[in-house]
Design an enzyme around this catalytic site. Structure first.
Site, short mmCIF file in Angstrom:
data_model
loop_
_atom_site.label_atom_id
_atom_site.label_comp_id
_atom_site.label_asym_id
_atom_site.label_seq_id
_atom_site.Cartn_x
_atom_site.Cartn_y
_atom_site.Cartn_z
N ARG A 1 0.86 -1.18 0.00
CA ARG A 1 0.00 0.00 0.00
C ARG A 1 0.89 1.24 0.00
NH1 ARG A 1 -3.59 -2.70 -1.66
NH2 ARG A 1 -5.57 -3.21 -0.65
N HIS B 1 -1.91 0.74 -9.78
CA HIS B 1 -2.49 -0.26 -8.88
C HIS B 1 -3.05 -1.46 -9.67
CE1 HIS B 1 -4.46 -0.84 -4.69
NE2 HIS B 1 -4.31 -2.01 -5.30
P1 NDP Z 1 -1.27 -11.77 4.12
O1 NDP Z 1 -2.13 -11.39 5.27
O2 NDP Z 1 -1.36 -13.18 3.60
O3 NDP Z 1 0.27 -11.52 4.48
C1 NDP Z 1 0.67 -10.39 5.18
C2 NDP Z 1 2.12 -10.58 5.61
O4 NDP Z 1 2.56 -9.37 6.22
C3 NDP Z 1 2.27 -11.70 6.64
O5 NDP Z 1 3.48 -12.40 6.44
C4 NDP Z 1 2.34 -10.91 7.96
O6 NDP Z 1 3.06 -11.56 9.01
C5 NDP Z 1 3.10 -9.68 7.51
N1 NDP Z 1 2.88 -8.55 8.43
C6 NDP Z 1 1.73 -7.93 8.74
N2 NDP Z 1 1.94 -6.97 9.65
C7 NDP Z 1 3.27 -6.99 9.92
C8 NDP Z 1 4.10 -6.25 10.79
N3 NDP Z 1 3.62 -5.28 11.59
N4 NDP Z 1 5.42 -6.56 10.84
C9 NDP Z 1 5.93 -7.53 10.05
N5 NDP Z 1 5.18 -8.29 9.19
C10 NDP Z 1 3.87 -8.00 9.14
O7 NDP Z 1 -1.57 -10.73 2.96
P2 NDP Z 1 -1.37 -10.92 1.38
O8 NDP Z 1 -0.01 -11.47 1.16
O9 NDP Z 1 -2.51 -11.63 0.79
O10 NDP Z 1 -1.46 -9.40 0.89
C11 NDP Z 1 -0.54 -8.44 1.32
C12 NDP Z 1 -0.94 -7.05 0.87
O11 NDP Z 1 -0.72 -6.90 -0.53
C13 NDP Z 1 -2.41 -6.69 1.01
O12 NDP Z 1 -2.74 -6.37 2.34
C14 NDP Z 1 -2.54 -5.50 0.07
O13 NDP Z 1 -2.21 -4.32 0.77
C15 NDP Z 1 -1.49 -5.79 -0.98
N6 NDP Z 1 -2.08 -6.10 -2.28
C16 NDP Z 1 -1.80 -5.30 -3.34
C17 NDP Z 1 -2.30 -5.58 -4.58
C18 NDP Z 1 -1.92 -4.77 -5.76
O14 NDP Z 1 -2.48 -4.97 -6.83
N7 NDP Z 1 -0.98 -3.87 -5.62
C19 NDP Z 1 -3.21 -6.72 -4.80
C20 NDP Z 1 -3.42 -7.51 -3.62
C21 NDP Z 1 -2.88 -7.19 -2.42
P3 NDP Z 1 2.55 -12.98 9.58
O15 NDP Z 1 2.91 -13.98 8.50
O16 NDP Z 1 3.33 -13.18 10.81
O17 NDP Z 1 1.07 -12.83 9.79
C1 OXD Z 2 -6.11 -5.85 -3.10
C2 OXD Z 2 -5.75 -4.83 -4.03
O1 OXD Z 2 -5.88 -5.67 -1.92
O2 OXD Z 2 -6.32 -4.78 -5.13
O3 OXD Z 2 -6.65 -6.89 -3.53
O4 OXD Z 2 -4.87 -4.01 -3.76
#
Ligand code: NDP
Ligand code: OXD
Length: 312
Positions: free
Chosen positions: A227, A275
């Site tokens: 993000r 995005h």
């Molecule tokens: P997940 O919830 O599967 O993974 C999130 C990861 O971030 C986990 O490994 C988690 O740790 C880690 N995390 C969260 N908070 C912290 C913190 N404070 N410190 C360290 N590590 C942290 O999410 P996804 O992988 O499915 O998606 C990730 C993000 O990608 C979404 O939230 C979204 O913002 C973004 N996204 C962007 C898109 C785009 O088109 N640009 C499309 C889809 C998503 P732990 O494993 O310990 O829980």
């Molecule tokens: C998502 C995104 O979170 O589109 O799926 O960024």
């Protein structure tokens, strides 16, 4: 036979392409009533991205919210999802494949100097640059979840020395794992590439700042598809201008669309995409969501529930 009033009802209200999503839901859940707008009757499931204010609170009988996005920061920020309602975020192979492709495209194009050669081409310059092997590069992936984990597995398969950073220190085979605030500095130390795939929470806002960037190898690549608010924009510009970064590939921004006056648009070191790293495709996502509805109705546990306390 059940009448319309007794059928389980799904409101399909993503921001775009509602008829397409609704059509696919009708095919997947033929015994359900599929609405494209509230009609005053009960709605058991709401399929939404960031819905208009008040929409969810106005739905009688709502039991489950299905997010069409993987990241739920926008949905939670509204404060509109009643506390008792479970939220399932989107985890969909189609979305994951998209993210893997987009991140690998950035990393490989930078690693093999493609942008630099494109720029030289414009000047008619035939000048090989030093080429390195993947195993001579270190990539730090911030976030080791569904998307960060998948990206890491592909980077490892290509031979990159890969480290992940997550809250829990979740292990991905072939990669080093670092955990928590105390593990961040080691995760990024000397990395040639930093990939941000974190959810936006109070803990991750502004995490890619001057201090983090200064720990990367000089001339590093920054890739952000998490993000926009995770990045301190001015610190990225300063790192590019000072040579600490050679490129920033950015798919997400504090304000979207990126305002016309933003320096990212014109900086030669920044690659802006609107995005699109991993779009949600109805044709793959609806099958996943319909599966969640069926499991919910069988009383089975749900995967990918949002933890409101953690914010993701
Ligand atoms: P997940 O919830 O599967 O993974 C999130 C990861 O971030 C986990 O490994 C988690 O740790 C880690 N995390 C969260 N908070 C912290 C913190 N404070 N410190 C360290 N590590 C942290 O999410 P996804 O992988 O499915 O998606 C990730 C993000 O990608 C979404 O939230 C979204 O913002 C973004 N996204 C962007 C898109 C785009 O088109 N640009 C499309 C889809 C998503 P732990 O494993 O310990 O829980
Ligand atoms: C998502 C995104 O979170 O589109 O799926 O960024």
């Amino acid at each position: 036979m059940q009448g319309p009033a007794t059928l389980r009802t799904v409101l399909v209200a993503p921001a775009r392409d509602v008829p397409t999503w609704a059509e696919l839901f009708r095919a997947e859940l033929p015994g359900h009533r599929i609405l494209e707008a509230p009609d005053g009757g009960p709605v058991h499931y709401a399929v939404v991205g960031v819905p208009p204010p008040g929409l969810l609170r106005g739905l009688p009988g709502l039991e489950l919210v299905l997010s069409v996005n993987a990241g739920v920061d926008g949905l939670l920020a509204r404060g509109d999802v009643p506390d008792h309602l479970p939220i399932v975020r989107l985890v969909d192979p189609g979305l994951t494949e998209g993210m893997v492709e987009w991140v690998l495209a950035q990393v490989l194009a930078w690693h093999r100097n493609l942008s630099a050669y494109r720029e030289r081409q414009g000047r008619g310059v035939w000048e090989p640059l030093p080429e390195r092997l993947a195993r001579e590069r270190t990539v730090a992936v911030l976030g080791a979840g569904e998307l960060g984990g998948a990206v890491t597995r592909h980077l490892v398969a290509l031979g990159f020395r890969t480290r992940t950073w997550s809250r829990s220190g979740r292990a991905i085979e072939g990669a080093g794992a670092h955990a928590g605030p105390e593990g961040l500095a080691a995760a990024v130390a000397g990395a040639d590439v930093a990939v941000c795939l974190l959810p936006l929470t109070p803990d991750t806002e502004g995490i890619v700042d001057a201090a983090l960037l200064s720990r990367l190898a000089p001339g590093a690549l920054l890739v952000n598809a998490g993000r926009g608010a995770q990045v301190v924009d001015a610190d990225v510009i300063a790192a590019l201008d000072g040579g600490q970064l050679s490129q920033a590939s950015l798919d997400v921004f504090r304000q979207e669309p990126l305002p016309e006056s933003h320096p990212f648009w014109r900086h030669p070191g920044v690659l802006v995409s609107p995005h699109v790293a991993a779009p949600s495709h109805a044709r793959t996502a609806v099958g996943v969501m319909a599966g969640t509805v069926r499991r919910f109705e069988r009383g089975e546990g749900l995967d990918n529930l949002v933890d409101r306390r953690l914010g993701y």
